[in-house]
Scaffold this active site. Structure first.
Site, PDB file in Angstrom:
ATOM      1  N   PRO A 126       0.818  -1.217   0.000  1.00  0.00           N
ATOM      2  CA  PRO A 126       0.000   0.000   0.000  1.00  0.00           C
ATOM      3  C   PRO A 126       0.850   1.265   0.000  1.00  0.00           C
ATOM      4  CG  PRO A 126      -0.744  -1.536   1.687  1.00  0.00           C
ATOM      5  CD  PRO A 126       0.571  -2.043   1.199  1.00  0.00           C
ATOM      6  N   GLU A 146       1.281  -8.540   8.560  1.00  0.00           N
ATOM      7  CA  GLU A 146       1.131  -7.074   8.525  1.00  0.00           C
ATOM      8  C   GLU A 146       2.195  -6.448   7.625  1.00  0.00           C
ATOM      9  OE1 GLU A 146      -2.059  -7.577  10.003  1.00  0.00           O
ATOM     10  OE2 GLU A 146      -1.519  -5.479   9.754  1.00  0.00           O
ATOM     11  N   ARG A 189      -0.249  -8.645 -21.260  1.00  0.00           N
ATOM     12  CA  ARG A 189      -1.059  -8.239 -22.417  1.00  0.00           C
ATOM     13  C   ARG A 189      -0.250  -7.436 -23.422  1.00  0.00           C
ATOM     14  NH1 ARG A 189      -6.354  -8.160 -22.155  1.00  0.00           N
ATOM     15  NH2 ARG A 189      -6.537  -6.180 -23.269  1.00  0.00           N
ATOM     16  N   ASP A 219      -6.321  -0.161 -26.441  1.00  0.00           N
ATOM     17  CA  ASP A 219      -6.799  -0.222 -25.057  1.00  0.00           C
ATOM     18  C   ASP A 219      -6.984   1.187 -24.535  1.00  0.00           C
ATOM     19  OD1 ASP A 219      -7.123  -2.806 -24.664  1.00  0.00           O
ATOM     20  OD2 ASP A 219      -5.378  -3.150 -23.393  1.00  0.00           O
TER      21      ASP A 219
END
Ligand code: 4H6
Length: 246
Positions: free
Chosen positions: A89, A116, A154, A169
């Site tokens: 994060p 954690e 991709r 895209d």
């Protein structure tokens, strides 16, 4: 593309390697995914990979030694010196621009945290780059690793059907995608926009571009701030905006 994944749950990755376009890329040898499980590098009787955080606090952290050995083991399998990416994060947001850059690399190592998180000394000693797939908290880095690998795969030449689909895209152009339709031409009284049935490829191109720019303006205006639009694109967006107000 060779990807080495450091994870306690390698079996999760069948979601990527066993299905669809990415599964086909693995079968074709366009993408290779190998694994290193810190659990296999924990040599105490209980094969401990986690421990309590110094300074207190809830939960556990992943220990240095098993991770260091697991990373060394997977790096040894890399065909070229890999870029080591930690999904967290606290990472830099993953964007299509970054995906394009990562797709140019020959090999990656993806480090997936659990509990954690991991002892910071691993980040300092082994990690080249921290990446976040979005501002939310997950139970582990594995889903982030799969998201990154899917987006990168991709872009490997030959992986997608026809070449255009990668270029067209939505995010590769910097804006959102236009609406798409397929048969039937009419469903529940809702008709497909006539222009798409017209066979006039220039009109269709302009309609799609107008819809993409208009949608971006409506849903994600901040994406337009980073773009320099061509004369035609400015014109189409202006038309779309006028049509909104009427
Ligand atoms: N946005 C993302 O890319 C993203 C990535 C991973 C992730 N979780 C694994 C993780 C990895 C590193 C540090 C902490 C944690 N977490 C462990 C579980 O507790 C919360 C903290 N979550 C979200």
């Amino acid at each position: 593309m060779w990807a080495g994944v450091v994870t306690l749950f390698p079996e999760m990755f069948t979601a990527l390697t066993g299905h669809g376009v990415t599964g086909r890329a693995v079968k074709r040898g366009q993408l290779t995914v190998e694994y290193s499980n810190p659990r296999d590098h924990a040599h105490d009787r209980h094969r401990t990979v986690d421990d309590r955080p110094f300074g207190g606090g809830p939960g556990m952290l992943m220990k240095v030694e098993p991770l260091l050995e697991a990373i060394a083991a997977i790096r040894a399998k890399a065909p070229s010196p890999p870029r080591v990416i930690y999904l967290s994060p606290q990472g830099q947001p993953l964007t299509q621009k970054r995906v394009v850059e990562l797709a140019q690399l020959d090999s990656l190592v993806l480090l997936c945290g659990r509990y954690e998180g991991i002892d910071e000394r691993i980040v300092e000693m082994c990690v080249d780059e921290e990446i976040s797939i979005g501002d939310y908290v997950l139970s582990g880095g594995e889903l982030g690793a799969m998201v990154l690998l899917d987006a990168v795969t991709r872009l490997i030449p030959g992986v997608l059907g026809h070449a255009d689909s990668a270029v067209e895209d939505s995010f590769s152009e910097g804006w959102l995608d236009c609406p798409h339709y397929t048969r039937p031409e009419e469903f529940a009284g809702q008709r497909v926009p006539e222009v798409l049935l017209s066979g006039n490829h220039e009109l269709i191109r302009r309609w799609r571009l107008k819809q993409s720019l208009g949608r971006t303006w409506l849903r994600r205006p901040e994406l337009l701030e980073g773009l320099t639009l061509s004369k035609e694109q400015q014109q189409l967006l202006a038309e779309f905006i006028c049509e909104q107000e009427t």
